[in-house]
Design a protein around this motif. Structure first.
Motif, PDB file in Angstrom:
ATOM      1  N   ALA A   1       0.830  -1.208   0.000  1.00  0.00           N
ATOM      2  CA  ALA A   1       0.000   0.000   0.000  1.00  0.00           C
ATOM      3  C   ALA A   1       0.864   1.257   0.000  1.00  0.00           C
ATOM      4  O   ALA A   1       0.560   2.234  -0.678  1.00  0.00           O
ATOM      5  CB  ALA A   1      -0.927  -0.003   1.210  1.00  0.00           C
TER       6      ALA A   1
ATOM      7  N   LEU B   1      -2.827   1.991  -1.974  1.00  0.00           N
ATOM      8  CA  LEU B   1      -3.762   1.026  -1.390  1.00  0.00           C
ATOM      9  C   LEU B   1      -4.685   0.434  -2.442  1.00  0.00           C
ATOM     10  O   LEU B   1      -5.151  -0.698  -2.305  1.00  0.00           O
ATOM     11  CB  LEU B   1      -4.575   1.721  -0.292  1.00  0.00           C
ATOM     12  CG  LEU B   1      -5.386   0.870   0.654  1.00  0.00           C
ATOM     13  CD1 LEU B   1      -4.577  -0.288   1.196  1.00  0.00           C
ATOM     14  CD2 LEU B   1      -5.927   1.717   1.791  1.00  0.00           C
TER      15      LEU B   1
ATOM     16  N   ILE C   1      -8.075  -5.316   4.268  1.00  0.00           N
ATOM     17  CA  ILE C   1      -7.918  -3.852   4.215  1.00  0.00           C
ATOM     18  C   ILE C   1      -7.992  -3.268   5.623  1.00  0.00           C
ATOM     19  O   ILE C   1      -7.166  -2.425   6.005  1.00  0.00           O
ATOM     20  CB  ILE C   1      -9.007  -3.218   3.328  1.00  0.00           C
ATOM     21  CG1 ILE C   1      -8.844  -3.679   1.888  1.00  0.00           C
ATOM     22  CG2 ILE C   1      -8.964  -1.690   3.432  1.00  0.00           C
ATOM     23  CD1 ILE C   1      -7.881  -2.869   1.074  1.00  0.00           C
TER      24      ILE C   1
ATOM     25  N   VAL D   1      -5.207   6.322   1.207  1.00  0.00           N
ATOM     26  CA  VAL D   1      -6.183   5.862   2.212  1.00  0.00           C
ATOM     27  C   VAL D   1      -7.490   6.655   2.154  1.00  0.00           C
ATOM     28  O   VAL D   1      -8.510   6.183   2.645  1.00  0.00           O
ATOM     29  CB  VAL D   1      -5.657   5.961   3.666  1.00  0.00           C
ATOM     30  CG1 VAL D   1      -4.408   5.142   3.855  1.00  0.00           C
ATOM     31  CG2 VAL D   1      -5.455   7.390   4.090  1.00  0.00           C
TER      32      VAL D   1
END
Lengths: 206, 206
Positions: free
Chosen positions: B33, B38, B68, B112
């Motif tokens: 990520a 991500l 996640i 994010v």
DNA sequence: ACCTGAACACCGTTCAAGT
DNA sequence: ACCTGAACACCGTTCAAGT
């Protein structure tokens, strides 16, 4: 479920050649986004909705993100955030109402949140809101620079507040959740906090 | 690029049976990520990174959203937002520093943002920040309810501000963009505006 | 000019099988 | 208990072809 009784004069245009356009596709796309969530708006799903092959969409949109942008822009326009009764002269009231409307608009379609962040730009609609805000504040006596700063703060707070009310809220401990739930007008409180700060600035300055 | 010279004591554990775990996968996932975004953390991509079949991951995670969540939780923990020098007694300074750290943490991994909104819950790490904030403010003299409200406002502002600095900024007209660009400490300004509001409250109350 | 059809390289995920 | 392998129903997108 396809077409026994004509639905409600919603899709009058039958699918002849040349009846596809960015606008028609954006409208159909927004409809899907509203009913099924923006995450379920897919090229193939939209194609089915307008009775066409997925590839037909590529005649009108560069790629998927182009489509998403168009749908988001249409979403903002339809929201018509600045079109409330409050006169621009009452700048504080105007700001509170405008950004309160913005919040309501966001909450009406929570699936936009992931798209608020990166890449997908909100088009003419969003730019309008900012520009109008700057104009109202400039007329009230703020420098355009300070107005831009304030608009940023308001925007940031509204977006953050909307996102939080939708999600972050759920990650609190049970105890603190209870504390959060009985303070409904979190948005109003925050907006007024920021706006009263601006009021104070203006009164000191003049 | 696989393993000519041993990298830097990062992946010491070779892939024997039973050496897969939630933690190891979360760490590897966060690494992906961080380096590739991500949005590019996928089951198959992660599987390749730990030299395993995609399905092996399902032995340790329910589904992708479970993965996640674990990665996000680890991200927050590593950020270690509250671990700064400022003492809790200086509640205003503590808040400014903490939420400033939160902003920096978010900006260190912009991918994010889409996950900040719905579904994926930030776990223990995020809850910790809120809880500590409430404790600091309660000790300063605020009711826990008012503290929760203030934490909400701060959170909302920081998230919104981070998202805006990353994206909304780009949808401004060239003219207004110039105005925005030379006001760097937008976060600081906003944080202080909110915190000074709280200070005022406290001085009135007591 | 506008749309179709088949194909490609990806997803997440299921199910049955190996050790 | 832990992992593999093949398969399924989806993605977005390319390319060549039809009208």
């Amino acid at each position: 479920m396809t077409s026994m009784n004509p639905p409600a004069a919603v899709e009058t245009a039958k699918h002849q050649r040349g009846h596809l356009s960015r606008e028609r596709l954006a409208i159909a796309g927004l409809k899907i986004a509203r009913t099924e969530g923006l995450e379920n708006l897919t090229m193939k799903r939209l194609a089915k909705a307008v009775a066409v092959t997925p590839m037909a969409i590529y005649r009108h949109f560069e790629d998927k993100s182009d489509l998403i942008d168009a749908v988001l822009d249409r979403f903002v326009q339809e929201q018509d955030i600045c079109n409330h009764g409050v006169p621009g002269k009452d700048w504080a009231g105007w700001l509170e109402r405008t950004y309160s409307n913005m919040y309501d608009g966001l909450q009406s379609m929570p699936s936009v949140y992931p798209y608020l962040s990166s890449g997908s730009r909100f088009g003419a609609g969003a730019t309008d809101v900012v520009t109008q805000s700057l104009d109202v504040m400039e007329a009230a006596g703020f420098s355009r620079e300070r107005a831009a700063q304030a608009a940023s703060t308001l925007n940031g707070f509204v977006i953050g507040c909307a996102i939080m009310d939708n999600a972050f809220y759920q990650s609190l401990s049970a105890k603190d959740k209870a504390l959060h739930s009985n303070l409904e007008p979190r948005l109003q409180t925050g907006l007024r906090l920021i706006i009263s700060g601006l009021k104070h600035e203006l009164s000191v300055q003049s």
